[in-house]
Scaffold this motif. Structure first.
Motif, PDB file in Angstrom:
ATOM      1  N   PHE A  44      10.302  -6.584   0.454  1.00 55.64           N
ATOM      2  CA  PHE A  44       9.616  -8.140   1.012  1.00 55.64           C
ATOM      3  C   PHE A  44       9.187  -8.563   2.164  1.00 55.64           C
ATOM      4  CE2 PHE A  44      10.367 -12.735   1.484  1.00 55.64           C
ATOM      5  CZ  PHE A  44      11.273 -13.206   2.607  1.00 55.64           C
ATOM      6  N   LEU A  45       9.769  -7.124   3.249  1.00 53.25           N
ATOM      7  CA  LEU A  45       9.039  -7.729   4.013  1.00 53.25           C
ATOM      8  C   LEU A  45       7.754  -6.395   4.361  1.00 53.25           C
ATOM      9  CD1 LEU A  45      12.183  -6.424   6.763  1.00 53.25           C
ATOM     10  CD2 LEU A  45      10.826  -8.623   6.631  1.00 53.25           C
ATOM     11  N   ARG A  46       7.500  -5.616   3.129  1.00 50.62           N
ATOM     12  CA  ARG A  46       5.705  -5.378   3.034  1.00 50.62           C
ATOM     13  C   ARG A  46       5.120  -6.349   2.997  1.00 50.62           C
ATOM     14  NH1 ARG A  46       3.594   0.647   2.294  1.00 50.62           N
ATOM     15  NH2 ARG A  46       1.727  -0.447   1.615  1.00 50.62           N
ATOM     16  N   ALA A  47       5.474  -7.019   1.737  1.00 53.00           N
ATOM     17  CA  ALA A  47       4.624  -8.083   1.482  1.00 53.00           C
ATOM     18  C   ALA A  47       4.306  -9.425   2.548  1.00 53.00           C
ATOM     19  CB  ALA A  47       5.586  -8.936   0.598  1.00 53.00           C
ATOM     20  N   LEU A  48       5.357  -9.550   3.368  1.00 54.68           N
ATOM     21  CA  LEU A  48       5.227 -10.399   4.299  1.00 54.68           C
ATOM     22  C   LEU A  48       4.655  -9.519   5.165  1.00 54.68           C
ATOM     23  CD1 LEU A  48       6.674 -12.969   5.435  1.00 54.68           C
ATOM     24  CD2 LEU A  48       8.064 -11.414   6.338  1.00 54.68           C
ATOM     25  N   TRP A  49       4.670  -8.564   5.750  1.00 57.44           N
ATOM     26  CA  TRP A  49       3.475  -7.829   6.978  1.00 57.44           C
ATOM     27  C   TRP A  49       2.509  -8.457   6.059  1.00 57.44           C
ATOM     28  CZ3 TRP A  49       7.154  -3.203   6.503  1.00 57.44           C
ATOM     29  CH2 TRP A  49       8.342  -2.978   7.563  1.00 57.44           C
ATOM     30  N   ILE A  50       1.692  -7.766   4.496  1.00 58.76           N
ATOM     31  CA  ILE A  50       0.539  -7.572   4.295  1.00 58.76           C
ATOM     32  C   ILE A  50      -0.275  -8.961   4.128  1.00 58.76           C
ATOM     33  CG2 ILE A  50      -0.560  -7.587   1.973  1.00 58.76           C
ATOM     34  CD1 ILE A  50       0.774  -5.205   1.462  1.00 58.76           C
ATOM     35  N   THR A  51       0.892 -10.479   4.237  1.00 60.74           N
ATOM     36  CA  THR A  51       0.521 -12.055   4.322  1.00 60.74           C
ATOM     37  C   THR A  51      -0.196 -11.856   5.588  1.00 60.74           C
ATOM     38  OG1 THR A  51       2.377 -12.668   4.059  1.00 60.74           O
ATOM     39  CG2 THR A  51       1.001 -13.300   2.734  1.00 60.74           C
ATOM     40  N   ARG A  52       0.721 -11.601   6.144  1.00 62.69           N
ATOM     41  CA  ARG A  52       0.344 -12.090   8.004  1.00 62.69           C
ATOM     42  C   ARG A  52      -0.948 -11.568   8.088  1.00 62.69           C
ATOM     43  NH1 ARG A  52       6.477 -11.660  10.970  1.00 62.69           N
ATOM     44  NH2 ARG A  52       6.838 -14.031  10.074  1.00 62.69           N
ATOM     45  N   ILE A  53      -1.010 -10.388   7.962  1.00 58.83           N
ATOM     46  CA  ILE A  53      -2.286  -9.641   8.271  1.00 58.83           C
ATOM     47  C   ILE A  53      -3.479 -10.505   7.383  1.00 58.83           C
ATOM     48  CG2 ILE A  53      -3.558  -7.093   7.960  1.00 58.83           C
ATOM     49  CD1 ILE A  53      -1.140  -5.593   8.083  1.00 58.83           C
ATOM     50  N   LEU A  72      -8.950   2.626   7.132  1.00 60.08           N
ATOM     51  CA  LEU A  72      -7.992   4.162   7.622  1.00 60.08           C
ATOM     52  C   LEU A  72      -9.199   5.159   7.444  1.00 60.08           C
ATOM     53  CD1 LEU A  72      -5.445   3.137   4.491  1.00 60.08           C
ATOM     54  CD2 LEU A  72      -4.845   3.789   6.500  1.00 60.08           C
ATOM     55  N   LYS A  73     -10.257   4.352   6.944  1.00 62.85           N
ATOM     56  CA  LYS A  73     -11.131   5.381   7.047  1.00 62.85           C
ATOM     57  C   LYS A  73     -11.804   5.922   8.305  1.00 62.85           C
ATOM     58  CE  LYS A  73     -13.465   3.513   3.029  1.00 62.85           C
ATOM     59  NZ  LYS A  73     -14.233   2.635   2.285  1.00 62.85           N
ATOM     60  N   SER A  74     -11.391   5.188   9.553  1.00 60.19           N
ATOM     61  CA  SER A  74     -11.598   5.174  10.947  1.00 60.19           C
ATOM     62  C   SER A  74     -10.478   5.784  11.293  1.00 60.19           C
ATOM     63  CB  SER A  74     -11.752   3.710  11.756  1.00 60.19           C
ATOM     64  OG  SER A  74     -12.182   3.153  11.376  1.00 60.19           O
ATOM     65  N   GLN A  75      -9.833   6.480  11.002  1.00 61.16           N
ATOM     66  CA  GLN A  75      -8.295   7.394  10.878  1.00 61.16           C
ATOM     67  C   GLN A  75      -7.844   6.700  11.807  1.00 61.16           C
ATOM     68  OE1 GLN A  75     -11.090  10.366  12.588  1.00 61.16           O
ATOM     69  NE2 GLN A  75     -11.587  11.626  11.426  1.00 61.16           N
ATOM     70  N   VAL A  76      -6.986   5.351  12.160  1.00 58.35           N
ATOM     71  CA  VAL A  76      -6.597   4.343  12.649  1.00 58.35           C
ATOM     72  C   VAL A  76      -5.001   4.314  12.132  1.00 58.35           C
ATOM     73  CG1 VAL A  76      -5.613   2.631  13.523  1.00 58.35           C
ATOM     74  CG2 VAL A  76      -8.194   3.062  13.898  1.00 58.35           C
ATOM     75  N   GLU A  77      -4.082   4.636  12.704  1.00 55.20           N
ATOM     76  CA  GLU A  77      -2.888   5.105  11.225  1.00 55.20           C
ATOM     77  C   GLU A  77      -1.888   3.907  11.268  1.00 55.20           C
ATOM     78  OE1 GLU A  77      -4.045   9.455   9.742  1.00 55.20           O
ATOM     79  OE2 GLU A  77      -2.064   9.196  10.195  1.00 55.20           O
ATOM     80  N   LEU A  78      -2.229   3.066  11.852  1.00 51.42           N
ATOM     81  CA  LEU A  78      -1.173   1.896  12.464  1.00 51.42           C
ATOM     82  C   LEU A  78      -0.746   1.674  10.926  1.00 51.42           C
ATOM     83  CD1 LEU A  78      -2.883   0.566  14.878  1.00 51.42           C
ATOM     84  CD2 LEU A  78      -0.584   1.350  15.326  1.00 51.42           C
ATOM     85  N   ASN A  79       0.492   1.751  10.713  1.00 52.14           N
ATOM     86  CA  ASN A  79       1.207   0.956   9.579  1.00 52.14           C
ATOM     87  C   ASN A  79       1.335  -0.729   9.189  1.00 52.14           C
ATOM     88  OD1 ASN A  79       3.343   0.300  10.928  1.00 52.14           O
ATOM     89  ND2 ASN A  79       4.823   2.033  10.210  1.00 52.14           N
ATOM     90  N   ARG A  80       1.473  -0.923   8.413  1.00 53.52           N
ATOM     91  CA  ARG A  80       1.138  -2.817   8.105  1.00 53.52           C
ATOM     92  C   ARG A  80       2.838  -3.760   8.962  1.00 53.52           C
ATOM     93  NH1 ARG A  80      -0.016  -0.096   4.675  1.00 53.52           N
ATOM     94  NH2 ARG A  80      -1.545  -0.663   3.093  1.00 53.52           N
ATOM     95  N   LYS A  81       3.651  -2.698   9.547  1.00 52.50           N
ATOM     96  CA  LYS A  81       4.233  -3.643   9.715  1.00 52.50           C
ATOM     97  C   LYS A  81       4.279  -4.140  11.910  1.00 52.50           C
ATOM     98  CE  LYS A  81       8.588  -2.399  13.048  1.00 52.50           C
ATOM     99  NZ  LYS A  81       9.413  -0.547  13.112  1.00 52.50           N
ATOM    100  N   MET A  82       3.414  -2.352  11.933  1.00 55.79           N
ATOM    101  CA  MET A  82       2.678  -2.914  13.506  1.00 55.79           C
ATOM    102  C   MET A  82       1.711  -3.166  13.487  1.00 55.79           C
ATOM    103  SD  MET A  82       4.792  -1.227  15.209  1.00 55.79           S
ATOM    104  CE  MET A  82       4.230  -1.919  16.373  1.00 55.79           C
TER     105      MET A  82
END
Lengths: 130, 185
Positions: A44-53, A72-82
């Motif tokens: 649920f939280l991951r879906a929430l982060w995705i809608t916010r992003i 991701l192709k520019s090698q920035v590995e922040l996850n969706r929560k961040m």
């Protein structure tokens, strides 16, 4: 036996908060539901982060798949929560991330087009129908 | 008479065909506009690479100067720690759901920094920032156990129920400082 569970069902609705027999059943269901919900909370939280992003990136003119794939192709590995937290609390940083993703996207388009020349041994001809 | 007319007609047809192929031939290399002749994305032009390199060098110098003179307020950092990413500032509390092999009161340096930002600039790591650029210090404050979580499995009408109480060890850290050094290139 009664005292163990007493504190657990006092906030329930109806006779479940007074009668032991009914309370035992609803406490058991409450435990089972909480164990299952612990797994679903992550989804649920991951879906929430995705809608916010998605909402934040649309404000900057990018769609979510383009934004994430180019980051991701520019090698920035922040996850969706961040990224969702940055979009809420650090709008300037999110704008720079969106600009980075947009630039990488344009470079990808140019790389896909290639030289602009046709492969050797092939000629194009416009056919006129009379 | 008829032969002359036939000859004239054939000459006229030849002339027409010759003229039509000459006048309506397109210049070499031009392709008709179909649905697949141009890509579905709008045409993009990137800025000149030489000018861009100059602009990048200028920006890097400015940011270096700002860091060197200390013209930033509160810094925030995105740190990868305990397999999670945390957005961290100074005087922040962090709770991990596992054991850290350090006693209470030990100072710890967090090395995997993904992003550092202030009000006017952000430094984005690809994927990590260098250790000579950022320095994040934390202290271990507390080592406790979590509240007793209950794991219960139940299947109706089969007389099957299992109850298990899970207590996780937890560690609380306080982020003391985030420092950046002007070593950009």
């Amino acid at each position: 036996m009664n005292q163990n569970i007493l504190f657990l069902f006092q906030h329930f609705r109806g006779r479940k908060n007074r009668c032991y027999k009914l309370a035992v059943r609803s406490v058991r269901r409450a435990f089972v539901k909480s164990t299952k919900a612990r797994k679903e909370k992550k989804r649920f939280l991951r879906a929430l982060w995705i809608t916010r992003i998605e909402a934040a990136s649309l404000e900057h003119g990018l769609k979510y798949p383009a934004f994430i794939s180019n980051l991701l192709k520019s090698q920035v590995e922040l996850n969706r929560k961040m990224i969702a937290d940055l979009a809420i609390y650090e709008p300037k940083t999110f704008k720079s991330l969106a600009a980075l993703a947009q630039r990488r996207r344009q470079e990808g388009f140019l790389a896909a087009l290639g030289d602009g020349k046709e492969p050797e041994g092939i000629f194009s001809r416009i056919v006129h129908h009379y | 008479m008829a032969a002359a007319r036939r000859a004239a007609a054939s000459w006229f047809r030849l002339a027409v065909r010759h003229r039509s192929s000459q006048s309506q031939a397109p210049p070499h290399g031009l392709v008709a506009k179909t649905s697949l002749s141009s890509p579905p994305w709008p045409e993009v032009k990137l800025p000149d690479p030489v000018e861009e390199a100059k602009y990048h060098a200028e920006v890097v110098q400015k940011v270096n100067k700002m860091i060197a003179t200390g013209q930033y307020g509160r810094l925030f950092a995105v740190v990868h720690f305990a397999s999670k990413q945390w957005k961290v500032t100074s005087e922040d509390l962090i709770m991990m759901d596992n054991v850290l092999e350090a006693e209470c009161g030990d100072r710890i340096r967090m090395e995997k920094v993904l992003l550092v930002g202030a009000d006017d600039f952000t430094l984005i790591g690809r994927p990590l920032l260098g250790k000579d650029l950022v320095h994040v210090e934390a202290t271990v404050i507390e080592k406790t156990e979590s509240w007793p979580k209950i794991n219960m499995r139940f299947q109706k009408r089969r007389n099957y129920q299992r109850k298990r109480i899970i207590v996780n060890p937890q560690t609380v850290l306080r982020i003391n400082t985030i420092d950046i050094f002007p070593s950009l290139s």
